[in-house]
Design a protein around this motif. Sequence first.
Motif, mmCIF file in Angstrom:
data_model
loop_
_atom_site.group_PDB
_atom_site.id
_atom_site.type_symbol
_atom_site.label_atom_id
_atom_site.label_comp_id
_atom_site.label_asym_id
_atom_site.label_seq_id
_atom_site.Cartn_x
_atom_site.Cartn_y
_atom_site.Cartn_z
ATOM 1 N N PHE A 94 1.434 11.467 -1.274
ATOM 2 C CA PHE A 94 2.434 10.820 -2.046
ATOM 3 C C PHE A 94 1.812 9.456 -2.729
ATOM 4 O O PHE A 94 1.466 8.820 -1.787
ATOM 5 C CB PHE A 94 3.722 10.699 -1.062
ATOM 6 C CG PHE A 94 4.802 9.892 -1.862
ATOM 7 C CD1 PHE A 94 5.553 10.315 -2.856
ATOM 8 C CD2 PHE A 94 4.886 8.523 -1.702
ATOM 9 C CE1 PHE A 94 6.631 9.749 -3.308
ATOM 10 C CE2 PHE A 94 5.834 7.889 -2.240
ATOM 11 C CZ PHE A 94 6.807 8.334 -3.071
ATOM 12 N N ASP A 95 1.664 9.118 -3.765
ATOM 13 C CA ASP A 95 1.135 8.113 -4.285
ATOM 14 C C ASP A 95 1.890 7.634 -5.652
ATOM 15 O O ASP A 95 1.225 7.901 -6.659
ATOM 16 C CB ASP A 95 -0.476 7.991 -4.461
ATOM 17 C CG ASP A 95 -0.995 6.999 -4.756
ATOM 18 O OD1 ASP A 95 -0.609 5.785 -4.639
ATOM 19 O OD2 ASP A 95 -2.137 6.988 -5.109
ATOM 20 N N PRO A 96 2.817 7.056 -5.540
ATOM 21 C CA PRO A 96 3.388 6.654 -6.787
ATOM 22 C C PRO A 96 2.611 5.598 -7.540
ATOM 23 O O PRO A 96 2.893 5.393 -8.908
ATOM 24 C CB PRO A 96 4.899 6.147 -6.404
ATOM 25 C CG PRO A 96 4.646 5.683 -4.974
ATOM 26 C CD PRO A 96 3.544 6.573 -4.479
ATOM 27 N N HIS A 97 1.762 4.786 -6.966
ATOM 28 C CA HIS A 97 0.974 3.796 -7.753
ATOM 29 C C HIS A 97 0.125 4.547 -8.626
ATOM 30 O O HIS A 97 -0.251 3.936 -9.707
ATOM 31 C CB HIS A 97 0.277 2.971 -6.618
ATOM 32 C CG HIS A 97 1.137 2.158 -5.709
ATOM 33 N ND1 HIS A 97 1.945 1.046 -5.988
ATOM 34 C CD2 HIS A 97 1.186 2.436 -4.437
ATOM 35 C CE1 HIS A 97 2.488 0.830 -5.022
ATOM 36 N NE2 HIS A 97 2.293 1.539 -3.819
ATOM 37 N N SER A 98 -0.254 5.699 -8.203
ATOM 38 C CA SER A 98 -1.330 6.315 -9.304
ATOM 39 C C SER A 98 -0.684 7.342 -10.074
ATOM 40 O O SER A 98 -1.305 8.161 -10.677
ATOM 41 C CB SER A 98 -2.474 6.923 -8.579
ATOM 42 O OG SER A 98 -2.211 8.057 -7.432
#
Length: 179
Positions: A94-98
Amino acid sequence: MSTKTVVTIGICSALYGATFMIGIPAGPDTFLKPAIALLAIFGALFGPMVAFAAGFIGHVLTDLMSSGMVWWGWALGSGITGAFMGLIYLHKKFDPHSGSVTGKQIGMLTVYGVLGIVLSLLFSGWFDAVFMGEPTDKLILQVSVASIANIAVFVVLGLPAVLGYSKRSAKSGNLTINE
């Protein structure tokens, strides 16, 4: 705790506290508060510790500014809600920044959020009944209405905000500079 984490907690607490003062009456001492959506954002972007602190500290600040009295059960409840929403941050991919957010992860965030809202409000109601001497019938109504209101805000504002941030980050993350 790093300086960056402390600053993030301070900013998130201030934002949550300021927006927590905005609400539409929904029942006895119960409001439809858009600030709940911020806990989803803080949890997804910064994790359970930051989201817990932002919810708890922000709620305490709002209570002090609005009535001069802290309702500790409800302040802890805001923190608990944030912590549950922040559990998604701990998922490996989970990585909303990317821009890396899957449908399954949004499903997990939804489960964490709804579970966190319901459990935190049950805790808050129990705390008020046991420690504050509030009437049980009032608390049952309050917890029920607040659960419905908070879940609605979370689903209508919080989840789309996390998705929107992720999609925006995916687009801006693909930009390159040609020299």
